[in-house]
Design a protein around this motif. Sequence first.
Motif, PDB file in Angstrom:
ATOM      1  N   ALA A   1       0.831  -1.207   0.000  1.00  0.00           N
ATOM      2  CA  ALA A   1       0.000   0.000   0.000  1.00  0.00           C
ATOM      3  C   ALA A   1       0.858   1.247   0.000  1.00  0.00           C
ATOM      4  O   ALA A   1       0.543   2.249  -0.685  1.00  0.00           O
ATOM      5  CB  ALA A   1      -0.922  -0.017   1.220  1.00  0.00           C
TER       6      ALA A   1
ATOM      7  N   SER B   1       0.954   3.936  -2.999  1.00  0.00           N
ATOM      8  CA  SER B   1       0.622   5.325  -2.664  1.00  0.00           C
ATOM      9  C   SER B   1       1.682   6.268  -3.184  1.00  0.00           C
ATOM     10  O   SER B   1       1.371   7.371  -3.655  1.00  0.00           O
ATOM     11  CB  SER B   1       0.467   5.466  -1.150  1.00  0.00           C
TER      12      SER B   1
ATOM     13  N   ARG C   1      -2.713   4.576  -4.666  1.00  0.00           N
ATOM     14  CA  ARG C   1      -3.431   4.372  -3.418  1.00  0.00           C
ATOM     15  C   ARG C   1      -3.560   5.724  -2.704  1.00  0.00           C
ATOM     16  O   ARG C   1      -2.635   6.543  -2.727  1.00  0.00           O
ATOM     17  CB  ARG C   1      -2.707   3.390  -2.471  1.00  0.00           C
TER      18      ARG C   1
ATOM     19  N   GLN D   1      -6.311   4.671   2.350  1.00  0.00           N
ATOM     20  CA  GLN D   1      -6.066   3.241   2.171  1.00  0.00           C
ATOM     21  C   GLN D   1      -4.774   2.800   2.848  1.00  0.00           C
ATOM     22  O   GLN D   1      -4.683   1.699   3.393  1.00  0.00           O
ATOM     23  CB  GLN D   1      -6.035   2.921   0.671  1.00  0.00           C
TER      24      GLN D   1
ATOM     25  N   GLU E   1      -5.519   2.507   6.523  1.00  0.00           N
ATOM     26  CA  GLU E   1      -6.303   1.308   6.808  1.00  0.00           C
ATOM     27  C   GLU E   1      -5.405   0.071   6.858  1.00  0.00           C
ATOM     28  O   GLU E   1      -5.564  -0.787   7.732  1.00  0.00           O
ATOM     29  CB  GLU E   1      -7.384   1.140   5.734  1.00  0.00           C
ATOM     30  N   SER E   2      -4.455  -0.007   5.935  1.00  0.00           N
ATOM     31  CA  SER E   2      -3.528  -1.152   5.942  1.00  0.00           C
ATOM     32  C   SER E   2      -2.627  -1.130   7.188  1.00  0.00           C
ATOM     33  O   SER E   2      -2.296  -2.174   7.763  1.00  0.00           O
ATOM     34  CB  SER E   2      -2.684  -1.158   4.673  1.00  0.00           C
TER      35      SER E   2
END
Length: 355
Positions: A130, A134, A139, A143, A146-147
Amino acid sequence: MRMKPQYIFVIAAVAVVTLYFIIRTIFGGGETPNEAKAKPVANAPASVQARLIPAVSRDVQVVLRGRTESARTVVVRSETAGVVASAPAAEGSFVNRGAVLCRLAVDARQASLDQARANMRLRQLQQQAAVELSNKGYRSKTQVLESQASLDAAQATVRQAEIALNQVNIRAPFAGVFDRRDAEIGAYLSPGQPCGTIIELNPLLIVGDVPETEAAKLRVGAPATARLVSGQMIAGRVRYVARDADPQTRTYRVEVSAANPRMDVRSGLSAEVRIGTGAGQAHLVPVSTLVLDSAGRQGVRYLTADNRVAFAPVTVMEEGPDGIWVLGLGGPQRVITVGQSYVAEGQKVSVALVR
């Protein structure tokens, strides 16, 4: 019939002697020299023997009956449920801090830990991916967060599984003696049920109770010695003097801490405890000189400068082969050693000094 002259003479002699004793009894006459010597002289002072006893500076101690106790006694209990699989520590043996006393069956705890670790590795890979996406713009920051939250949750699950697995080992909280086992192999323990009892014997405590008249003399840190029932002597210092009296006995609890490196002194032994409270003027007097006054106080009778009897209440320090050491007499005194029970305070006496 006429009496013979010799009979008349005998009767007359008996009558004269009888009349003599009657007159002597009535008028109290005729003391013999020995009788006159045996009569005491009126108002003569009583005679006593006394000994000049010097004052000696000695350590003043408070003596009490006590008993040995462990410094700490802890019932070690299970934190989780399970069947006792092994009991490594022998009852009555010395154990170090952290030693396993009881070990529960692992059951599925290891599998739960393995699963939690695998999930954590997956979350780590997802979080790394992630972040990379990003950075390339594929991403959003939400997100990525959240990961990261999923990874944190997986790590917490691993810690929980590790703690649950470690709790199968019931360990000693401190170094001491594993005094009593409460769970054998095969027993099922629920959370809070005991594995056994561990006691700390080094340092060792000697505890006792002092009356309210002696409590004010004691200080924390004062030197103390204890003679056990076996005759063994141990030394220590006062670590605690209670501020609140026992409501039943009106006594104060005292604790003496003493080193017991070999742990050969057991808990629960009776002991005579002597606690130092400073120095004072003491007198060595014969045991027979102790008397009670009209108020029931224990003390000794001594003589003033004009040979009058005085009474001093005393406190017995200790008894030896030559007499007893007492406190309360002040300086050198002429203590009455013979006749002290037959004279009263203020009475003037005739004194014979003895050595």
